[in-house]
Design an enzyme around this catalytic site. Structure first.
Site, mmCIF file in Angstrom:
data_model
loop_
_atom_site.group_PDB
_atom_site.id
_atom_site.type_symbol
_atom_site.label_atom_id
_atom_site.label_comp_id
_atom_site.label_asym_id
_atom_site.label_seq_id
_atom_site.Cartn_x
_atom_site.Cartn_y
_atom_site.Cartn_z
ATOM 1 N NE ARG A 52 5.377 -9.439 0.670
ATOM 2 C CZ ARG A 52 4.803 -8.454 -0.020
ATOM 3 N NH1 ARG A 52 4.873 -7.211 0.408
ATOM 4 N NH2 ARG A 52 4.113 -8.703 -1.132
ATOM 5 C CB CYS A 74 2.412 -4.968 5.387
ATOM 6 S SG CYS A 74 1.425 -3.510 4.989
ATOM 7 C CG ASP A 92 -2.102 -1.897 6.887
ATOM 8 O OD1 ASP A 92 -1.250 -1.195 6.290
ATOM 9 O OD2 ASP A 92 -2.835 -2.711 6.283
ATOM 10 C CG HIS A 141 -1.002 -7.667 0.734
ATOM 11 N ND1 HIS A 141 -0.348 -8.282 -0.319
ATOM 12 C CD2 HIS A 141 -0.224 -6.589 1.087
ATOM 13 C CE1 HIS A 141 0.773 -7.622 -0.588
ATOM 14 N NE2 HIS A 141 0.864 -6.598 0.237
ATOM 15 N NE ARG A 143 0.708 -4.247 -4.741
ATOM 16 C CZ ARG A 143 1.342 -3.837 -3.644
ATOM 17 N NH1 ARG A 143 1.587 -2.561 -3.457
ATOM 18 N NH2 ARG A 143 1.733 -4.700 -2.742
ATOM 19 C CD GLN A 160 3.166 -7.822 3.936
ATOM 20 O OE1 GLN A 160 3.497 -7.122 2.986
ATOM 21 N NE2 GLN A 160 3.993 -8.078 4.948
#
Ligand code: CP
Length: 324
Positions: free
Chosen positions: A300, A272, A231, A134, A107, A137
């Site tokens: 996830r 998310c 988001d 991402h 990440r 995700q």
């Protein structure tokens, strides 16, 4: 492809629709196996190095748990602990880790960092979020959409409306939804709309897979959408834009109960997480019966299990006669 013929997972665009469907299928098998307490030990004796330049709850816990459930091990590495492009180049770090672990997950602040790690790595490198994308995700998001498909609909029948800033989740969803033939709407203020480069990728997908892309600043466009996605309005590195961003997005682009009602009674809500409730969406929407955000978070784990297995095994295209 890296030097050993194994594949990195830096962006879903590197994968065909069929390959993404295979990963979704693997997610289903492994999720069911988890519920049956019968997870095959397909990562036994293997390790995943998990590099985090940014904080994480879901990505960290899901990767470490996935490795453990599959019989392997996850190592948490912060930039404080390792030489990440400081005393050692990213390319050398990728090479060294490849001699010791079986997968690298990173990440990072910048896409170039995860690409640099992948450049000379001889094990799969997974993008656990960067400034652009991402992708892990989005595997969880696609899977959650499949689990909650409205009666009689397929993925390609869905219309997904992403309300808010052109974040890494927005780009990844835009690419994946159009690759699956869905209609994807990005509903945002003019000055924060997605760059042309993303639009071109998505339009190319639409041409190939039959999806549709809509970019608009009109929140009435949520009407009739199957899924509404929210988001964060600002991200790491954008703190100095916080005030202008919040005053531009709020209140018009906040996912409220009124906006969900405009979408329709069956519209589902995704995020998310972590969510800034009362900022990009309200707590009432998050807690509503149409919210599938916690299923999305749980998925996830299924995504990370599937990716660890998929990227460390060779799969044959079709079963042979002997195993059919
Ligand atoms: N959605 C997501 O990536 O969550 P974390 O930041 O907690 O990993």
């Amino acid at each position: 492809l890296n030097k050993e013929g194994l594949r990195h997972f830096l962006k879903t665009q590197d994968y065909t629709k069929k390959e993404l469907e295979d990963i979704l299928h693997l997610m289903k098998l492994l999720k069911d196996a988890r519920h049956d307490n019968a997870i095959p030990q397909l990562f036994k004796g293997k390790s995943v190095a998990m590099i985090f330049e940014q904080p994480s709850t879901r990505t960290r816990v899901s990767f470490e748990t996935a490795a453990t459930l599959l019989g392997g091990h996850g190592l948490f590495l912060s930039p404080k602990d390792i030489h990440l492009g400081a005393k050692e180049s990213l390319e050398d770090t990728g090479r060294v880790l490849s001699r010791m672990v079986d997968v690298i997950m990173a990440r990072v602040d910048k896409h170039e960092t995860v690409a640099g790690l992948a450049a000379n790595a001889s094990v799969p490198v997974i993008n656990g979020l960067c400034d652009w994308l991402h992708p892990t995700q989005i595997m969880a998001d696609l899977f959650t959409m499949v689990e909650h498909l409205p009666e009689g609909k397929k993925l390609e029948d869905l219309t997904v409306a992403f309300v808010g800033d052109a974040t890494n989740v927005c780009s990844s969803l835009m690419f994946a939804c159009t690759k699956f033939g869905m209609t994807f709407k990005h509903i945002c203020p003019e000055q924060f709309k997605a760059p042309q480069e993303w639009v071109d990728i998505a339009l190319n997908n639409c041409e190939t897979y039959g999806g549709k892309l809509v970019i608009t600043n009109n929140t009435d466009e949520v009407a009739g959408c199957d899924i509404i996605v929210a988001d964060s309005f600002y991200w790491f590195g954008q703190e100095d834009e916080k005030e202008v961003r919040l005053s531009t997005f709020i209140p018009e682009f906040v996912v409220t109960e009124e906006l969900m009602a405009k979408a329709g009674k069956d519209a589902m809500f995704m995020h998310c997480l972590p969510a800034n409730d009362q900022r990009e969406c309200t707590r009432e929407v998050m807690e509503s019966s149409n919210s599938i955000i916690f299923d999305e978070a749980e998925n996830r784990l299924s995504a990370q299990m599937a990716l660890l297995v998929y990227l460390t095994h060779k799969f044959i295209e079709e079963p042979t006669e002997a195993v059919r």
